[in-house]
Each structure stands twice: as structure tokens, then as C-alpha cells.
Enzyme design. Structure first.
Site, PDB file in Angstrom:
ATOM      1  N   THR A 197      -5.198 -18.184 -77.653  1.00 46.97           N
ATOM      2  CA  THR A 197      -5.335 -17.385 -78.880  1.00 46.97           C
ATOM      3  C   THR A 197      -3.956 -16.871 -79.265  1.00 46.97           C
ATOM      4  O   THR A 197      -3.157 -16.541 -78.385  1.00 46.97           O
ATOM      5  CB  THR A 197      -6.295 -16.191 -78.704  1.00 46.97           C
ATOM      6  OG1 THR A 197      -6.105 -15.272 -79.796  1.00 46.97           O
ATOM      7  CG2 THR A 197      -6.058 -15.413 -77.417  1.00 46.97           C
ATOM      8  N   GLY A 256     -10.902 -19.114 -82.673  1.00 49.98           N
ATOM      9  CA  GLY A 256      -9.738 -19.408 -83.527  1.00 49.98           C
ATOM     10  C   GLY A 256      -8.799 -20.357 -82.797  1.00 49.98           C
ATOM     11  O   GLY A 256      -8.468 -20.123 -81.637  1.00 49.98           O
ATOM     12  N   ASP A 265      -3.476 -14.116 -80.494  1.00 43.02           N
ATOM     13  CA  ASP A 265      -3.501 -12.650 -80.452  1.00 43.02           C
ATOM     14  C   ASP A 265      -2.863 -12.036 -79.193  1.00 43.02           C
ATOM     15  O   ASP A 265      -2.536 -10.855 -79.172  1.00 43.02           O
ATOM     16  CB  ASP A 265      -4.947 -12.139 -80.551  1.00 43.02           C
ATOM     17  CG  ASP A 265      -5.621 -12.572 -81.842  1.00 43.02           C
ATOM     18  OD1 ASP A 265      -4.909 -12.895 -82.797  1.00 43.02           O
ATOM     19  OD2 ASP A 265      -6.866 -12.586 -81.882  1.00 43.02           O
ATOM     20  N   ARG A 308      -6.149  -9.399 -84.623  1.00 47.58           N
ATOM     21  CA  ARG A 308      -7.462  -8.751 -84.484  1.00 47.58           C
ATOM     22  C   ARG A 308      -7.266  -7.289 -84.072  1.00 47.58           C
ATOM     23  O   ARG A 308      -6.633  -6.564 -84.826  1.00 47.58           O
ATOM     24  CB  ARG A 308      -8.314  -9.521 -83.468  1.00 47.58           C
ATOM     25  CG  ARG A 308      -9.813  -9.341 -83.700  1.00 47.58           C
ATOM     26  CD  ARG A 308     -10.598 -10.089 -82.661  1.00 47.58           C
ATOM     27  NE  ARG A 308     -10.596 -11.516 -82.884  1.00 47.58           N
ATOM     28  CZ  ARG A 308     -11.430 -12.160 -83.691  1.00 47.58           C
ATOM     29  NH1 ARG A 308     -12.334 -11.486 -84.336  1.00 47.58           N
ATOM     30  NH2 ARG A 308     -11.370 -13.446 -83.825  1.00 47.58           N
ATOM     31  N   ARG A 327     -16.758 -21.162 -84.403  1.00 46.44           N
ATOM     32  CA  ARG A 327     -17.345 -19.913 -83.899  1.00 46.44           C
ATOM     33  C   ARG A 327     -18.845 -20.133 -83.951  1.00 46.44           C
ATOM     34  O   ARG A 327     -19.375 -20.581 -84.968  1.00 46.44           O
ATOM     35  CB  ARG A 327     -16.928 -18.733 -84.761  1.00 46.44           C
ATOM     36  CG  ARG A 327     -15.397 -18.541 -84.808  1.00 46.44           C
ATOM     37  CD  ARG A 327     -15.034 -17.170 -85.328  1.00 46.44           C
ATOM     38  NE  ARG A 327     -13.610 -17.044 -85.621  1.00 46.44           N
ATOM     39  CZ  ARG A 327     -12.667 -16.733 -84.734  1.00 46.44           C
ATOM     40  NH1 ARG A 327     -12.981 -16.531 -83.479  1.00 46.44           N
ATOM     41  NH2 ARG A 327     -11.405 -16.609 -85.099  1.00 46.44           N
ATOM     42  N   ASP A 387      -4.295 -11.228 -76.448  1.00 43.09           N
ATOM     43  CA  ASP A 387      -5.100 -10.059 -76.078  1.00 43.09           C
ATOM     44  C   ASP A 387      -6.077 -10.318 -74.920  1.00 43.09           C
ATOM     45  O   ASP A 387      -7.076  -9.616 -74.797  1.00 43.09           O
ATOM     46  CB  ASP A 387      -5.887  -9.565 -77.311  1.00 43.09           C
ATOM     47  CG  ASP A 387      -6.850 -10.620 -77.833  1.00 43.09           C
ATOM     48  OD1 ASP A 387      -6.762 -11.787 -77.409  1.00 43.09           O
ATOM     49  OD2 ASP A 387      -7.700 -10.270 -78.679  1.00 43.09           O
TER      50      ASP A 387
HETATM   51  O1  F6P Z   1      -8.315 -14.571 -82.903  1.00 36.65           O
HETATM   52  C1  F6P Z   1      -7.423 -15.282 -83.698  1.00 36.65           C
HETATM   53  C2  F6P Z   1      -7.491 -14.810 -85.114  1.00 36.65           C
HETATM   54  O2  F6P Z   1      -6.578 -15.567 -85.876  1.00 36.65           O
HETATM   55  C3  F6P Z   1      -7.277 -13.315 -85.336  1.00 36.65           C
HETATM   56  O3  F6P Z   1      -5.911 -12.970 -85.298  1.00 36.65           O
HETATM   57  C4  F6P Z   1      -7.918 -13.105 -86.674  1.00 36.65           C
HETATM   58  O4  F6P Z   1      -8.345 -11.776 -86.828  1.00 36.65           O
HETATM   59  C5  F6P Z   1      -9.107 -14.037 -86.629  1.00 36.65           C
HETATM   60  O5  F6P Z   1      -8.782 -15.032 -85.652  1.00 36.65           O
HETATM   61  C6  F6P Z   1      -9.435 -14.714 -87.930  1.00 36.65           C
HETATM   62  O6  F6P Z   1     -10.590 -15.460 -87.729  1.00 36.65           O
HETATM   63  P1  F6P Z   1     -11.142 -16.541 -88.757  1.00 36.65           P
HETATM   64  O7  F6P Z   1     -10.206 -17.716 -88.733  1.00 36.65           O
HETATM   65  O8  F6P Z   1     -12.487 -16.886 -88.239  1.00 36.65           O
HETATM   66  O9  F6P Z   1     -11.140 -15.880 -90.089  1.00 36.65           O
END
Ligand code: F6P
Length: 319
Positions: A125, A11, A127, A171, A72, A129
Site C-alpha cells: 500500500t 488499492g 499509505d 487514508r 475491493r 500504515d
Molecule cells: O489505501 C490506498 C489509497 O490510495 C488511500 O491512500 C486512499 O485513501 C484510498 O486508497 C483510495 O481508494 P480508492 O482507490 O478505492 O478510491
């Protein structure tokens, strides 16, 4: 060392561009060649690799997203995918790789490092985390975005005397919810790291009503449950009517805050320093405002901890 590569993966987060810029300019300043790999590990496997110059990273420090784009990539989780990636790096004469991303990106960098290809991890990120760093790139900007939204929601919540639920990302981590909830004066903050019963949530709403409070904001981290699910459960258990706002990917965009620009610049410069010292296989971070580095393999064994004192305080302040 003569040639290094840089990629962003997973992300995206505001602050990735300042980090890319710092890696590229610091490396060129030190006499290295830098190659940008587009679309993360997917681009690496496909050989989507270009030489970057000082001007290639001009006018990006203020931009959200990542100029290298991100993806990803399932294939890179396989041994075959990782070998293809290493082959591409070798083909371009790249001797080390700076990986900017979150948890999944670190997993990839660890795999490459274990196969003898030195990587440096920069935590990028929203997050917050990644274990071993107080802050990840993009967390601060995302907080500003969420707080702005909460402030706006509070205006309409107050006009209509309503209870609002704001669902935020993160997340499995509750950092965005906790920090934005505290900064936005939320009455209730729900994070995956702490159990809160429905009875408690409802009691807090009633307690607020009794002292004349007519509106209320509940911030829920996506790792707890969705805002809509929470709304349904509250309705079912207490008859409380709510409105739900899911902030979603808005949290990932926008111009990086000054904090994230400085953090990205510091991380990028530090990553190049480590490579120049011949210290691959490291993750960079910031602890108590000092740049730190540690074995990237440690990220696997460590857990990210949220500040539970801050959580306790948020409850004390929202009586
Ligand atoms: O890891 C960053 C994040 O934005 C999380 O907060 C969220 O759960 C996830 O990525 C969403 O992923 P995607 O953009 O692949 O739906």
C-alpha cells in the site's frame, strides 16, 4: 506443500508486480506450482484462478499497478464469502495463499487463517500504515511522485508569489504527507497524527512573509481534511488566498522505484520461504533493513506509528 496461490487486493501500489514475480519465480525454483488469483478476493470467490509459469511474470518488474489486478470486495467480509473463497482454493488444490495488499487485505487473510487456511501477508500500500513494518510496498514510489509534483508546484508558486496547498493520500496515516513534505521543503505539513491550529498555520505563513518569503507550500494529508476545505478555512479566517492541487490517484501509479522493486522481490522470496518451512499465518515486514515475520493476527491489535521526531524536525527546518 505443492501448490500455492497469490493475489493482490485493495488499492494497488507500485511494487506489487515485483512481489508477484518473486513469489512465482521463487516458488517454481523450489519446485512448487503457483496459481494467480485475479482481482483479489472478488476473483477468489468467482474462481478467477490461473496457473502461472516463469514466463507469466516476465516483463513486469518495471510496471506499476498489478498484473493480477485488484478489487475491493464487500462479499469477502462475510463468512459466506470467505467459505466460497476457501472452496475455490481447495478445488484447485491450493494449500496456502500469499496476499499482497493493505489493511483490508490483511483483514481477509486473517479471516482465512482463522478458518484454518494458511496465508502470508505482504504489505502493499502506498499509505505505509501497516503495523510491524518500517515500509510498505509502493510508499517509496509514491513519495517520488509527490516530491516531483511539489517541486513543480514550487516553481509556479515562486513565480507568482503564491501559497499552494497540496493534498496527498494516506487514508488515516500521515506518512506520505510527512515524508514528502520534509523532502519537498514544505513550509507546513498537516498530518492526522498531530493537531495544528489554524492560528499556528496562519502565524507560520506570516512569519515566512516577514522574513521575505513570498511563496509557501502546505502539504495536507487527506486524513486531516481536503485541500479545498483547508483553502476555504484559511480564506475565511485570515483572508489568505491559496491554490489547491489534489494529487489523487496519480500517487498510486507509475513504475516502481528501485527501492520498491528490491523490497517487493525480498518480501516475495521471504513469503515463499515461510511457506516452505510450514509457517503460514505470518505477515512479512522490514525493520531496520532486516526482513521480519510475525503472527498475522498481531496486525489487528497493533497501531501504526508515525515518526514524530521527524515531524518535529520538519517544523524546525521550515522556520
Ligand atoms: O489505501 C490506498 C489509497 O490510495 C488511500 O491512500 C486512499 O485513501 C484510498 O486508497 C483510495 O481508494 P480508492 O482507490 O478505492 O478510491
Amino acid at each position: 506443500m505443492k501448490k500455492i496461490g497469490v493475489l493482490t487486493s485493495g488499492g494497488d501500489s507500485p511494487g506489487m508486480n515485483p512481489a508477484i514475480r518473486a513469489v512465482v519465480r521463487k516458488a517454481i525454483f523450489e519446485g512448487l506450482e503457483v496459481y494467480g488469483i485475479s482481482q483479489g478476493y472478488k476473483g477468489l470467490i468467482e474462481g478467477n484462478i490461473q496457473k502461472l509459469e516463469v514466463g507469466s511474470v516476465g516483463d513486469i518488474i518495471q510496471r506499476g499497478g498489478t498484473m493480477l489486478q485488484s478489487a475491493r470486495c464487500e462479499e469477502f467480509k462475510t463468512e459466506e464469502g470467505q467459505d466460497k473463497g476457501i472452496e475455490q482454493l481447495k478445488k484447485h488444490g491450493i494449500e496456502a495463499l500469499v496476499v499482497i495488499g493493505g489493511d483490508g487485505s490483511y483483514q481477509g487473510a486473517i479471516k482465512l487463517t482463522k478458518k484454518g487456511f494458511p496465508c502470508i501477508g505482504i504489505p502493499g500500500t502506498i499509505d505505509n500504515d501497516i503495523p510491524g513494518t518500517d515500509y510498505t510496498l509502493g510508499f517509496n514510489t509514491a513519495l517520488h511522485t509527490v516530491i516531483d509534483a511539489i517541486d513543480r508546484i514550487r516553481d509556479t508558486a515562486s513565480s507568482h508569489e503564491r501559497t499552494f496547498i497540496v493534498e496527498v493520500m494516506g487514508r488515516d496515516a500521515g506518512d506520505i504527507a510527512l515524508w514528502s513534505g520534509l523532502a519537498g521543503g514544505a513550509e507546513t505539513i498537516l498530518i492526522p497524527e498531530a493537531d495544528e491550529s489554524f492560528d499556528d498555520i496562519i502565524a507560520r505563513l506570516h512569519q515566512g512573509n516577514e522574513r521575505g518569503k513570498k511563496h509557501s507550500i502546505i502539504v495536507v494529508a487527506e486524513g486531516v481534511m481536503s485541500g479545498n476545505e483547508l483553502a476555504e478555512k484559511l480564506k475565511e479566517k485570515s483572508g489568505v488566498e491559496t491554490r489547491v492541487t489534489v494529487l489523487g490517484h496519480i500517487q498510486r501509479g507509475g513504475s516502481p522505484s528501485a527501492f520498491d522493486r528490491v523490497l517487493g522481490s525480498r518480501f516475495g522470496g521471504y513469503a515463499v520461504d515461510l511457506l516452505l518451512q510450514g509457517r503460514g499465518g505470518r505477515a512479512v515486514g522490514i525493520q531496520k533493513n532486516e526482513l521480519v515475520d510475525y503472527d498475522i493476527l498481531e496486525v489487528l491489535g497493533k497501531e501504526h506509528h508515525i515518526d514524530m521526531n521527524m515531524y518535529k524536525l520538519s517544523k524546525e527546518l521550515s522556520i
